[in-house]
Scaffold this active site. Structure first.
Site, mmCIF file in Angstrom:
data_model
loop_
_atom_site.group_PDB
_atom_site.id
_atom_site.type_symbol
_atom_site.label_atom_id
_atom_site.label_comp_id
_atom_site.label_asym_id
_atom_site.label_seq_id
_atom_site.Cartn_x
_atom_site.Cartn_y
_atom_site.Cartn_z
ATOM 1 N N HIS A 23 49.191 18.968 13.580
ATOM 2 C CA HIS A 23 49.786 19.645 12.426
ATOM 3 C C HIS A 23 51.318 19.533 12.396
ATOM 4 C CE1 HIS A 23 49.940 23.260 14.972
ATOM 5 N NE2 HIS A 23 48.665 23.515 14.847
ATOM 6 N N HIS A 77 38.914 30.926 20.931
ATOM 7 C CA HIS A 77 39.880 30.741 19.837
ATOM 8 C C HIS A 77 39.218 29.882 18.768
ATOM 9 C CE1 HIS A 77 43.477 29.675 17.729
ATOM 10 N NE2 HIS A 77 43.912 28.711 18.492
ATOM 11 N N GLU A 79 40.536 28.037 16.283
ATOM 12 C CA GLU A 79 41.205 26.884 15.659
ATOM 13 C C GLU A 79 40.336 25.637 15.872
ATOM 14 O OE1 GLU A 79 45.393 26.384 16.581
ATOM 15 O OE2 GLU A 79 45.656 25.136 14.798
ATOM 16 N N ASP A 81 40.644 22.608 16.644
ATOM 17 C CA ASP A 81 40.761 21.668 17.770
ATOM 18 C C ASP A 81 39.878 22.102 18.935
ATOM 19 O OD1 ASP A 81 42.651 23.780 17.802
ATOM 20 O OD2 ASP A 81 43.877 22.788 19.316
ATOM 21 N N HIS A 144 46.935 31.999 20.305
ATOM 22 C CA HIS A 144 47.844 31.540 19.289
ATOM 23 C C HIS A 144 47.481 32.066 17.881
ATOM 24 C CE1 HIS A 144 48.148 27.509 16.816
ATOM 25 N NE2 HIS A 144 49.236 28.187 16.572
ATOM 26 N N ASP A 163 45.260 28.355 24.549
ATOM 27 C CA ASP A 163 46.460 27.571 24.220
ATOM 28 C C ASP A 163 47.617 27.856 25.185
ATOM 29 O OD1 ASP A 163 45.491 26.102 22.066
ATOM 30 O OD2 ASP A 163 46.044 27.612 20.591
ATOM 31 N N TYR A 191 55.711 21.719 23.866
ATOM 32 C CA TYR A 191 54.553 22.450 23.330
ATOM 33 C C TYR A 191 54.944 23.884 22.995
ATOM 34 C CZ TYR A 191 49.729 24.360 23.626
ATOM 35 O OH TYR A 191 48.528 24.996 23.395
ATOM 36 N N HIS A 222 44.630 22.704 26.609
ATOM 37 C CA HIS A 222 45.295 21.418 26.376
ATOM 38 C C HIS A 222 46.020 21.010 27.648
ATOM 39 C CE1 HIS A 222 44.639 21.519 22.038
ATOM 40 N NE2 HIS A 222 45.192 22.706 21.962
HETATM 41 FE FE1 FEO Z 1 45.575 27.097 18.529
HETATM 42 FE FE2 FEO Z 1 44.812 24.428 20.492
HETATM 43 O O1 FEO Z 1 44.605 25.611 19.070
#
Ligand code: FEO
Length: 406
Positions: A23, A77, A79, A81, A144, A163, A191, A222
């Site tokens: 993003h 989470h 999101e 991803d 996040h 995250d 990051y 991640h």
């Molecule tokens: Fe907030 Fe890696 O997603």
């Protein structure tokens, strides 16, 4: 290829070597979407991956156990991803109960058809026993998203931190000690600057809550798993989440015909005249927003310049300011500067924007009509020096702890 964190707990995620945009964030080293399988008397999958890679995740799980025997899928989470493989995963794991926060029902319910999924809402203080090991949940709203939580395995002193503590790095080494540490810390800095900064207050609260936990390993969603260099990443997170600042002034600018660039260089000279203060110059159009945000993260002072176009700052300068405002790099000393021709507006627009960024201008904008003469360049040097002196005060008061990469 899976990797074992401790006996019976494996990484089963996906390494995305090719992704370069997250993003808008320039993921120049690629990324990973981490998922983990915890095998005990009962089996739990911690998080999933991006939808297109669901097949890889399921293959890796199948190499360790029959997916139909997975009892729990934890979604820390919503999101995409981490969650967009959920429909395929829940279909392949018909006996699994999805464990997620109450807020995740909003995000997951909006993204996916959850009909037929067994769901159990969990929150801070709740835990689920897998037999000899426990999954304990800690809600971490805004780290996040509002739905975010972390999962802790006390018997292994292992925190699945979602995250938090992540880095966008594609690598064959799943652990911090299998990669160059300076590179990891730099990627963690990039990051944090580009993803986490707006939620620093919540991160600081989470760090305080997590301080009560005995942690030997942090497994984020991640990048690499921290098992050997926890002290380094925790110190970095203390600095960043508490808004601690370095004795550093960033000069960031865009220029039309080189006049604002000349002013920027004179401002750098003024900053450099103050001992102990680092000056860094970034030309917006030969850089990118990801780099600019990273340079802003720890800078106690920011000189922001633009030529005037159509009574405003240049469009790329406006984009950089909008990005910085959204990321909330608050509490910096600031200076607006720039050139104009027959109509003013560029440096004034920047100076006006400082209020929304919550930056404190050390003086009014330094301006040059067309090309800066010696008088204007001297004014730039003096303003740069004043900015550096104020930045030095802010940095000294903040108590920044030096990192390995400083
Ligand atoms: Fe907030 Fe890696 O997603």
């Amino acid at each position: 290829m899976t990797a074992e964190l401790v006996k019976g707990i494996h990484w089963v995620g996906y390494v995305d070597w090719a992704v370069r945009d997250f993003h808008g964030y320039n993921t120049h080293r690629g990324a990973t979407y981490n998922a983990y399988l915890v095998q005990d008397e009962k089996t739990a999958l911690i998080d999933t991956v991006k939808g297109p890679y669901a097949g890889t995740l399921l293959k890796q799980v199948a190499a360790l156990t029959d997916p139909a025997k997975v009892d729990y899928v934890v979604c820390n989470h919503g999101e995409p991803d981490h969650s967009s493989a959920l429909p395929a995963v829940m279909a392949a794991m018909p006996n699994a109960t999805l464990l997620c926060s109450k807020k995740a029902l909003d995000s997951l319910g909006a993204y996916y058809d959850m009909a037929g999924w067994k769901v159990q809402v969990v929150g801070t203080g709740d835990s689920v026993s897998l037999g000899s090991r426990t999954l304990a949940f800690l809600e971490t709203p805004m780290v996040h998203w509002p739905d975010s939580m972390m999962t802790y395995v006390p018997e292994e002193k292992l925190l699945f931190s979602m995250d938090g503590f992540g880095q966008h790095v594609a690598s064959t080494g799943r652990f911090d000690d299998e990669n160059p540490l300076p590179m990891l810390l730099e990627e963690a800095r990039i990051y944090y600057a580009n993803i986490v900064t707006p939620y620093s207050g919540k991160v600081a609260e989470t760090l305080k809550a997590a301080a009560g936990l005995d942690i030997a390993m942090i497994a984020p969603s991640h990048g690499v798993i921290w098992r050997s260099h926890l002290a380094d990443i925790l110190k970095a997170y203390r600095n960043w989440s508490e808004g601690k600042l370095k004795k550093k002034v960033l000069v960031v600018f865009d220029t039309m015909w080189g006049s604002t660039a000349k002013m920027a260089e004179a401002i750098v000279e003024g900053i450099a005249s103050v001992p102990g203060v680092e000056a860094k110059l970034v030309a917006i159009r030969s850089s990118d927003l990801t780099e600019i945000a990273t340079e802003m993260l720890e800078a106690a002072g920011i000189a922001f310049g633009s030529s005037t176009l159509n009574r405003d700052m240049l469009p790329m300068a406006a984009a950089a300011m909008s990005y910085a405002r959204g990321l909330r790099f608050t509490g910096r000393a600031a200076l607006a500067f720039g050139s104009y021709g027959w109509g003013t507006g560029g440096p004034e627009a920047i100076d006006k924007g400082f209020a929304e960024c919550k930056w404190e201008a050390v003086r009014g904008p330094v301006k040059s009509k067309f090309k800066p003469d010696d008088k204007v360049l001297d004014e730039c040097r003096a303003a740069g020096r004043d900015l550096a002196l104020r930045a030095l005060e802010l940095a000294t008061a903040s108590g920044y702890e030096p990192l390995l990469i400083d």
